[in-house]
Write an enzyme that holds these catalytic residues in place. Structure first.
Site, short mmCIF file in Angstrom:
data_model
loop_
_atom_site.label_atom_id
_atom_site.label_comp_id
_atom_site.label_asym_id
_atom_site.label_seq_id
_atom_site.Cartn_x
_atom_site.Cartn_y
_atom_site.Cartn_z
CD GLU A 60 17.61 15.93 -13.17
OE1 GLU A 60 18.26 16.76 -13.84
OE2 GLU A 60 16.54 15.43 -13.58
CD GLN A 82 10.34 12.45 -13.24
OE1 GLN A 82 10.76 12.75 -14.35
NE2 GLN A 82 9.37 13.12 -12.65
CE1 TYR A 88 24.93 7.91 -13.84
CE2 TYR A 88 23.30 8.04 -15.57
CZ TYR A 88 24.01 7.29 -14.67
OH TYR A 88 23.83 5.95 -14.59
CG HIS A 129 13.10 5.94 -18.34
ND1 HIS A 129 13.65 6.50 -19.47
CD2 HIS A 129 12.18 6.83 -17.89
CE1 HIS A 129 13.08 7.66 -19.69
NE2 HIS A 129 12.19 7.89 -18.75
#
Lengths: 336, 357
Positions: A60, A82, A88, A129
């Site tokens: 990321e 995603q 983070y 999630h």
């Protein structure tokens, strides 16, 4: 006008933005062939090619860091994170680079980067999630943060975010992806209401109820339920979390004298605190009661069988409304 | 480790590297020497300016002149540089305005120059973050079908950062035209390079699928040739290259640092014997080029540059109070406008109070 799901509306907005500007490109994990784990980018790699819809390695920080370099080169990257809890690793690039480069360079370098973040709970997922990390970003100068609550805004505001020369975090409520609504795809960008504007989505006279993202629908349902009891709730969809468009909130609170704010994110240091403080500063003499926050608890996101206790629902929102109105409520009889 | 000029100034031939230096005639060799002397003078002058209170801080590059000039002079104007905060020698090669070089260190602004004027991003302070920016920029070059390259500079400390590994992964996966130029100057503030890597840093790159070159970073010709090889690969679709330039930070990390607390004086002495400028002087002497005229010309240039930079630094106007609010966003922001308005009213009350005294 056409009827489409929330997720289809984002897809259509992305497609329109890519059609309009060859410098727009999408990057993220699994967004190409698969179309994203939520299928938001479905079909876009097939139509625009792998150079404009990039399946990236699973990193990321690199998705955001390379987006910075692409922006230097004149591109307008749209990055998909995603899931909320996966953002983070990219935090440093977002807050130390994306947010600050325009200021650092005295306006010489622009960062027209859009960061799409499926966020919020209610889908029965494991940890990481279902989070609501928006306050980390609203606390960071240089970022614009928006959250959409319906298919029309999903479509319009993704286009506005991509067209914006500042970096924009676009928080999409994943549990509403399948909600359907009317979407007008024929509006030019300059015909749309500003993405910085809050909107009254249900007028009322007794209490002002502020929500954003997934809880706007819950707030509207709460308003309908309250109406049966003769209580008139004005629901405001915040839409922009940074900056906050306080004018409609102030106007509403001056009429109702009562304010309830709801969000899924934890309470301490959240958007509700900022709104309560600001409205108290601006409308103190109009307030009939202390502002009330109905939020997720200050806990890590719980296991899915517990999330119904964590997430504000219709009844907890109405309990907050009762507190604002001084009606019997869960805290009646307690000091403070 | 590739070395084309020994520490005592002897030119040694190399079957692969020599052909990349065929255009380096006497004049160009002298120009490289001049560059190194001038940036050492810039660096020394800036250190003096800091000691005299004219700069808040300065990160010296003393000892790294060959690494920066050799690579900086290999670049084309349409290549783009993403550096850390120590690459003032590279910025000099890009043609940076001397005053712009110091504005950030005087505390007037957060970055000193327009990146698009010299195709070099302003100094990056977060360690290693810029390697990703260069990789993304190179992705853009590739999408544009251009033959430019991006080059990113970072130190030995940065190779422990996740961002650098992620940049290597992305660069290899997409085969983008980017050069990872690591100046291994042996120290990350007080931490020796051995703490960052148990193997030569260049050895890591092949594990990512990226070819690596390990060169004597105090040998300007070796650095120039290596960078040219990497640039050629980048321009012809060959993808990324990793260069480790082995050099030494002869000064402190910044003017706020005290290396005597962690560094052996003998080590500094050893490296002083490999000084890149002394080495170049020896080479020029061997070649019969180190004439009094050359020395006088270079000294005059260094003096003039230092004088111009000092004057530019001291003459910088102070920022205006309301500048604090400028350029947070590219368009007005309602919440920030409110704070700006409030603060300007507050300042006006102070001005009013002063007026009444």
């Amino acid at each position: 006008m056409s009827t489409m799901t929330f997720s289809r509306a984002i897809n259509a907005g992305l497609r329109k933005a890519m059609d309009d500007d060859p410098k727009v490109l999408l990057m993220g994990e699994d967004i190409g062939k698969l179309g994203g784990v939520f299928r938001i980018t479905d079909g876009l790699q097939k139509d625009f090619g792998p150079q404009r819809v990039l399946d990236t390695p699973l990193a990321e920080s690199a998705i955001l860091g390379t987006a910075v370099g692409l922006a230097y080169r004149g591109y307008r990257p749209v990055c998909e994170i995603q899931f909320d809890g996966f953002i983070y690793p990219a935090f440093d690039q977002i807050v130390a680079q994306v947010a600050k480069l325009h200021y650092r360079t005295q306006g010489k370098v622009r960062m027209p980067i859009t960061i799409r973040v499926p966020f919020g709970g209610g889908i029965g997922s494991p940890e990481h999630h279902s989070e609501s990390p928006e306050a980390y970003f609203t606390h960071t100068s240089g970022l614009r943060v928006i959250s959409v609550s319906n298919p029309q805004d999903a479509y319009s505001m993704i286009r506005q975010a991509i067209a914006c020369d500042d970096p924009v975090l676009y928080f999409e409520p994943k549990r509403r992806y399948h909600t359907k609504g009317e979407v007008n795809e024929n509006q030019d960008l300059d015909q749309m209401p500003s993405m910085e504007s809050a909107q009254v989505v249900a007028p009322g006279t007794d209490v002002t109820l502020v929500a954003y993202g997934p809880l706007v629908q819950t707030a509207r349902e709460a308003a309908m339920a309250a109406a049966d009891e003769g209580i008139s709730i004005e629901v405001i969809d915040l839409r922009s979390l940074a900056p906050i468009d306080f004018a409609p909130l102030e106007a509403s609170v001056r009429r109702t004298g009562r304010l309830v704010i709801t969000h899924e994110a934890a309470q301490s240091g959240g958007l509700g605190a900022e709104i309560a403080a600001s409205i108290t500063e601006r409308c103190f003499s109009y307030l009939e009661a202390a502002p009330v926050r109905v939020t997720g608890f200050d806990v890590p996101y719980p296991a899915s069988k517990l999330e119904k206790h964590h997430l504000p629902d219709l009844d907890r929102i109405l309990d907050g409304v009762d507190r604002a109105l001084g009606r019997p409520n869960s805290l009646s009889g307690l000091e403070g | 480790m590739i070395q084309l000029v020994t520490a005592t100034g002897t030119r040694v031939s190399h079957p692969e590297f020599d052909r990349w230096l065929e255009d380096i005639d006497a004049e160009r060799l002298c120009a490289l020497y001049e560059d190194m002397v001038v940036i050492r003078r810039i660096d020394t002058e800036a250190t003096h300016l800091q000691r005299q209170g004219e700069l808040a801080l300065w990160p010296p590059l003393l000892g790294q002149e060959a690494a920066q000039i050799g690579s900086g002079r290999a670049l084309r104007s349409d290549d783009f540089v993403f550096s850390s905060y120590r690459e003032n020698g590279v910025a000099y090669c890009r043609g940076v305005d001397l005053t712009d070089l110091l504005r950030v260190w005087r505390g007037n602004v957060s970055s000193g120059w327009d990146p698009f004027e010299i195709n070099m991003a302003t100094p990056q302070i977060i360690i290693g973050a810029q390697t990703l920016h260069a990789t993304g920029y190179a992705l853009g070059i590739q999408n544009d079908g251009a033959d430019a390259a991006a080059i990113t500079y970072f130190g030995d400390g940065a190779v422990s950062q996740g961002d650098v590994s992620e940049a290597l992964v992305f660069a290899a996966s997409f085969q983008v035209p980017v050069i990872f130029f690591c100046q291994n100057n042996h120290w990350a503030i007080s931490e020796p390079v051995g703490l960052q890597s148990r193997v030569p840093i260049a050895d890591r790159a092949p594990g990512f699928g990226i070819p690596a070159l390990r060169v004597d970073g105090n040998d300007v010709l070796a650095v120039l040739a290596a960078t040219r090889i990497a640039l050629d690969r980048a321009r012809t679709g060959g993808g990324p290259t990793f260069i480790e330039a082995v050099t030494y930070r002869m000064g402190p990390h910044t003017t706020a640092d005290d290396p005597t607390r962690y560094r052996d004086a003998n080590e500094l002495e050893d490296w002083a014997a490999k000084d890149p400028i002394t080495r170049m002087e020896a080479l020029l002497t061997h070649e019969g080029l180190f004439t009094p005229e050359l020395q006088a010309g270079v000294a005059a240039k260094a003096d003039a540059v230092a004088k111009e930079m000092r004057a530019g630094c001291i003459g910088l106007p102070e920022p205006e109070p309301m500048d604090v609010f400028n350029n947070v966003y590219s368009t007005p922001n309602s919440q920030l406008e409110r704070q700006r308005d409030h603060y300007s009213r507050y300042l006006a009350t102070l001005a009013g109070a002063e007026g009444s005294n």
